[in-house]
Design a protein around this motif. Structure first.
Motif, mmCIF file in Angstrom:
data_model
loop_
_atom_site.group_PDB
_atom_site.id
_atom_site.type_symbol
_atom_site.label_atom_id
_atom_site.label_comp_id
_atom_site.label_asym_id
_atom_site.label_seq_id
_atom_site.Cartn_x
_atom_site.Cartn_y
_atom_site.Cartn_z
ATOM 1 N N LEU A 15 0.875 -1.129 0.065
ATOM 2 C CA LEU A 15 -0.067 0.042 0.045
ATOM 3 C C LEU A 15 0.769 1.327 -0.062
ATOM 4 O O LEU A 15 0.762 2.185 -0.886
ATOM 5 N N ALA A 16 2.078 1.103 0.710
ATOM 6 C CA ALA A 16 2.878 2.361 0.889
ATOM 7 C C ALA A 16 3.523 2.579 -0.546
ATOM 8 O O ALA A 16 3.414 3.951 -1.269
ATOM 9 N N VAL A 17 3.736 1.674 -1.231
ATOM 10 C CA VAL A 17 4.378 1.743 -2.617
ATOM 11 C C VAL A 17 3.498 2.402 -3.429
ATOM 12 O O VAL A 17 3.715 3.357 -4.422
ATOM 13 N N VAL A 72 3.688 7.232 6.500
ATOM 14 C CA VAL A 72 4.355 7.647 7.757
ATOM 15 C C VAL A 72 4.857 6.614 8.430
ATOM 16 O O VAL A 72 4.028 5.389 8.681
ATOM 17 N N PRO A 73 6.254 6.276 8.915
ATOM 18 C CA PRO A 73 6.563 5.035 9.505
ATOM 19 C C PRO A 73 5.855 4.871 11.007
ATOM 20 O O PRO A 73 5.483 5.918 11.576
ATOM 21 N N PRO A 74 5.850 3.855 11.333
ATOM 22 C CA PRO A 74 4.853 3.394 12.554
ATOM 23 C C PRO A 74 5.338 4.083 13.875
ATOM 24 O O PRO A 74 4.899 4.083 14.725
ATOM 25 N N ALA A 82 5.475 12.403 15.507
ATOM 26 C CA ALA A 82 5.626 13.429 15.297
ATOM 27 C C ALA A 82 5.415 13.816 13.747
ATOM 28 O O ALA A 82 4.703 14.904 13.500
ATOM 29 N N ARG A 83 6.010 12.752 12.984
ATOM 30 C CA ARG A 83 5.671 12.967 11.445
ATOM 31 C C ARG A 83 4.158 12.808 11.246
ATOM 32 O O ARG A 83 3.741 13.421 10.370
#
Length: 76
Positions: free
Chosen positions: A18-20, A31-33, A37-38
């Motif tokens: 899904l990210a790709v 967003v990384p898990p 903050a991101r």
């Protein structure tokens, strides 16, 4: 979500399918898990920048038309 023309926010590994897809189609943000903050920054940007939100949403709708619409799937 793509059919509605809204951008997606995916929290997960950037190598996930899904990210790709989101990155390739420019229809969402990954967003990384482990990066709260991101995630907060992305959500604020989507809230505060209607042009950014609209561009991702438009791309989401186009991605839906290309990849997920029933008529498109039947034609292929």
């Amino acid at each position: 979500i793509f059919a509605s023309g809204r951008p997606a926010v995916f929290v997960g590994p950037p190598q996930a399918e899904l990210a790709v897809f989101l990155e390739r189609e420019h229809c969402g943000v990954v967003v990384p898990p482990d990066d709260g903050a991101r995630l907060a920054a992305v959500l604020r940007r989507l809230r505060d920048e209607p042009e950014f939100r609209a561009a991702l949403g438009s791309s989401a709708r186009q991605a839906y038309e290309r990849h997920f619409r029933l008529a498109t799937a039947v034609e292929e």
